[in-house]
Enzyme design. Structure first.
Site, PDB file in Angstrom:
ATOM      1  N   GLY A 248       0.862  -1.026   0.065  1.00 35.59           N
ATOM      2  CA  GLY A 248       0.155   0.120  -0.340  1.00 35.59           C
ATOM      3  C   GLY A 248       0.663   1.124  -0.123  1.00 35.59           C
ATOM      4  N   GLU A 290       3.453  -6.902   1.400  1.00 32.50           N
ATOM      5  CA  GLU A 290       3.334  -6.826   0.601  1.00 32.50           C
ATOM      6  C   GLU A 290       3.586  -5.646  -0.810  1.00 32.50           C
ATOM      7  OE1 GLU A 290      -0.551  -8.554   0.931  1.00 32.50           O
ATOM      8  OE2 GLU A 290       0.875 -10.506   1.506  1.00 32.50           O
ATOM      9  N   PRO A 291       4.151  -5.247  -0.910  1.00 28.00           N
ATOM     10  CA  PRO A 291       4.492  -3.694  -1.605  1.00 28.00           C
ATOM     11  C   PRO A 291       3.851  -4.383  -2.944  1.00 28.00           C
ATOM     12  CG  PRO A 291       6.544  -4.232  -0.965  1.00 28.00           C
ATOM     13  CD  PRO A 291       5.556  -5.040  -0.459  1.00 28.00           C
ATOM     14  N   GLY A 292       3.318  -3.591  -4.111  1.00 28.55           N
ATOM     15  CA  GLY A 292       2.974  -3.868  -5.688  1.00 28.55           C
ATOM     16  C   GLY A 292       3.548  -2.401  -6.164  1.00 28.55           C
ATOM     17  N   ARG A 293       2.620  -1.682  -6.059  1.00 29.16           N
ATOM     18  CA  ARG A 293       2.745   0.385  -7.001  1.00 29.16           C
ATOM     19  C   ARG A 293       4.540   0.811  -6.264  1.00 29.16           C
ATOM     20  NH1 ARG A 293      -1.376   2.703  -8.140  1.00 29.16           N
ATOM     21  NH2 ARG A 293      -2.336   1.645  -6.317  1.00 29.16           N
ATOM     22  N   ARG A 330      -7.614   3.314 -15.955  1.00 28.28           N
ATOM     23  CA  ARG A 330      -7.190   4.159 -14.248  1.00 28.28           C
ATOM     24  C   ARG A 330      -7.476   5.584 -14.147  1.00 28.28           C
ATOM     25  NH1 ARG A 330      -2.239   4.698 -11.277  1.00 28.28           N
ATOM     26  NH2 ARG A 330      -3.660   4.576  -9.404  1.00 28.28           N
ATOM     27  N   TYR A 334     -11.090   5.603 -11.475  1.00 29.04           N
ATOM     28  CA  TYR A 334     -11.154   6.224 -10.282  1.00 29.04           C
ATOM     29  C   TYR A 334     -10.101   7.568 -10.628  1.00 29.04           C
ATOM     30  CZ  TYR A 334      -8.123   1.894  -9.514  1.00 29.04           C
ATOM     31  OH  TYR A 334      -7.202   0.848  -9.930  1.00 29.04           O
ATOM     32  N   CYS A 360     -14.399   3.962 -28.461  1.00 26.25           N
ATOM     33  CA  CYS A 360     -15.150   4.321 -28.638  1.00 26.25           C
ATOM     34  C   CYS A 360     -16.468   4.846 -26.963  1.00 26.25           C
ATOM     35  CB  CYS A 360     -16.045   3.543 -29.162  1.00 26.25           C
ATOM     36  SG  CYS A 360     -14.931   3.779 -30.774  1.00 26.25           S
ATOM     37  N   GLU A 361     -15.475   6.079 -26.185  1.00 22.83           N
ATOM     38  CA  GLU A 361     -16.726   5.946 -25.182  1.00 22.83           C
ATOM     39  C   GLU A 361     -15.611   7.217 -24.542  1.00 22.83           C
ATOM     40  OE1 GLU A 361     -17.764   4.516 -22.515  1.00 22.83           O
ATOM     41  OE2 GLU A 361     -17.379   2.419 -23.430  1.00 22.83           O
TER      42      GLU A 361
HETATM   43  C1  LIG Z   1      -2.842  -5.110  -3.487  1.00 23.11           C
HETATM   44  C2  LIG Z   1      -2.039  -5.665  -2.376  1.00 23.11           C
HETATM   45  C3  LIG Z   1      -1.658  -5.071  -2.126  1.00 23.11           C
HETATM   46  C4  LIG Z   1      -0.465  -4.808  -2.827  1.00 23.11           C
HETATM   47  O1  LIG Z   1      -1.023  -2.686  -3.019  1.00 23.11           O
HETATM   48  P1  LIG Z   1      -0.239  -1.546  -3.349  1.00 23.11           P
HETATM   49  O2  LIG Z   1      -0.443  -0.465  -3.102  1.00 23.11           O
HETATM   50  O3  LIG Z   1       0.303  -2.107  -5.009  1.00 23.11           O
HETATM   51  O4  LIG Z   1       1.603  -1.899  -2.651  1.00 23.11           O
HETATM   52  C5  LIG Z   1      -0.883  -5.976  -1.147  1.00 23.11           C
HETATM   53  N1  LIG Z   1      -1.656  -6.809  -0.875  1.00 23.11           N
HETATM   54  C6  LIG Z   1      -2.448  -7.493  -1.147  1.00 23.11           C
HETATM   55  C7  LIG Z   1      -3.530  -8.177  -0.449  1.00 23.11           C
HETATM   56  C8  LIG Z   1      -3.442  -6.974  -1.956  1.00 23.11           C
HETATM   57  O5  LIG Z   1      -4.334  -6.845  -2.319  1.00 23.11           O
END
Ligand SMILES: *Cc1c(COP(=O)(O)O)cnc(C)c1O
Length: 431
Positions: A248, A290-293, A330, A334, A360-361
């Site tokens: 997050g 769990e970093p993604g972004r 995106r 949102y 086409c939107e």
């Molecule tokens: C989406 C998600 C993440 C990653 O969130 P980021 O904002 O991308 O860091 C981690 N854990 C869970 C369970 C998620 O749903």
């Protein structure tokens, strides 16, 4: 510039990871996803090192692979020593195809089917993050049928809305994920899991949201989770070994966004974790996030060719490009903000445009009210920055648009990580 991997030469040429964006566009075509592999690796290392420094050797960052999921991502993440979080059989399959070790996969999801559960067990996925009671029962049955004991984490809802995080007892208690503490259901969830023979409860998981900037969001989450872990110990006599705080951390999409010093924040989280465990007489749990972004967002840039410029006097102007909501939904989803740059020049008179896509939107806008050179014309290249997370991953075939390729930039070289789809690919499933 927004991030230090975006630069401009004196002749106005935009560069990403030190390479000319117009040259890359000429070589690979547009629309084009560029990914700065060196930045991905640097972000992975930043997490690894901060985890080691603040939480000790056992702590492990897991890359939330839904942010950008294709084989090469899993190879890079494996080389950097992270685990991964997968949310579907498709993501697990991609990881395994890339040679990612099954035991370092944490399997998420609030709607796992019987087939999903059977697949993940058969593949030897390291840990299930169990979202709810239905899943727990099915997992117990499936694990029993295989004569195994599956490691699990239980997904708990601490009841924190990261964007109004004072309001602990509202909104986020009733999200669709996990089991809430506040209603007493979380304790029953843990109790139920403990009564089962074929699951091994390693610990708890929670994820409070995405694009978190607030300084004390994770601190409050630690407070709630550790208080709950103490209750679990008192009521059920179980001391939990693992705590996964989810993902997050926010990233900068615009110059006005704050930059987060993630290692410093993690240091504060670690201090609070140690304080609470000492206070409650608990062992320090193995710490996961769990970093993604924050691993991939600033490693990405999308390059488009302008197809049309439309000026409606007294109203607005559009720059319409050869991509749009199909490769980046995106803003439509949102209202996400982005920084948009002309890839060939920056000086001169400027004008305000809505950057529109070709779907086409009328809502197919990548970003409204951006500033580009006034003489922006058909054939020019524009770049949308910070598109490494949730862009390729969210791409669709709406209007039968083939998906753009993902081209990786590494040490001054470039290579295709995901090839461009053809119109034959788009038709391949039709009978
Ligand atoms: C989406 C998600 C993440 C990653 O969130 P980021 O904002 O991308 O860091 C981690 N854990 C869970 C369970 C998620 O749903």
């Amino acid at each position: 510039m927004l991030t230090d991997n975006i630069t401009r030469r004196s002749d106005g040429t935009l560069c990403f990871a030190g390479q000319s964006v117009p040259e890359l566009a000429g070589r690979y075509g547009t629309p084009l996803y560029l990914m700065d592999e060196d930045r991905i690796r640097a972000n992975c290392r930043m997490y690894r090192e901060a985890f080691r420094a603040h939480f000790g050797d056992g702590a492990l960052p897991l890359y939330a692979s839904k942010a950008a999921c294709f084989k090469q991502m899993y190879r890079i993440v494996a080389e950097e020593g992270l685990g991964v979080d997968c949310v579907s059989v498709g993501e697990i399959h991609t990881a395994l195809q890339a040679g990612f070790p099954a035991e370092k996969i944490y399997y998420h999801g609030d709607g796992k089917t019987d087939a999903d559960i059977a697949y993940a067990l058969a593949q030897g996925v390291g840990c299930f993050v169990v979202d709810n009671g239905n899943e727990l029962i099915t997992l117990e049955e499936e694990a029993a049928a295989r004569g195994i004991r599956q490691k699990i984490l239980l997904r708990i809802t601490p009841g924190i809305d990261p964007h109004t995080y004072q309001a602990v007892n509202t909104g986020a208690v009733d999200v669709k994920f996990g089991v809430p503490v506040e209603t007493g259901q979380a304790m029953e969830f843990v109790r139920a899991a403990l009564s089962m023979e074929h699951v091994e409860v390693a610990g708890l998981h929670c994820h409070v949201g995405s694009m978190v900037f607030g300084e004390d969001v994770y601190q409050r989450t630690i407070d709630i989770m550790l208080a709950f872990m103490r209750e679990v110990k008192d009521e059920l006599g179980l001391e939990l070994d693992e705590l996964n705080l989810g993902g997050g951390y926010g990233v900068r999409y615009e110059e006005s966004d704050p930059a987060i010093d993630i290692p410093a924040r993690l240091g504060e989280v670690a201090a609070n974790l140690k304080k609470r465990t000492a206070e409650y007489g608990l062992r320090l749990p193995r710490f996961l996030m769990e970093p993604g972004r924050s691993i991939v967002a600033d490693a990405g840039m999308t390059v488009y060719t302008v197809c049309s410029v439309k000026r409606i006097p007294g109203y607005k102007s559009y720059a319409i490009v050869d991509g749009g909501m199909a490769d980046n939904p995106r803003y439509c989803l949102y209202g996400s903000r982005y920084t948009v740059l002309h890839a060939q020049r920056s000086g001169g008179l400027r004008a305000i445009f809505d950057l529109a896509g070709r779907a086409c939107e009328s809502g197919d806008i990548i970003q409204p009210a951006i500033s580009l050179p006034n003489n922006t014309a058909r054939g020019d290249l524009v770049a949308v920055c910070t598109t490494g997370a949730y862009n390729y991953a969210m791409a669709s075939h709406y209007n039968r648009l083939p998906k753009p390729p993902v081209v990786m930039l590494h040490g001054g070289e470039s290579y295709v990580a995901v090839r461009r789809e053809t119109i034959e690919d788009v038709c391949a499933m039709d009978v």
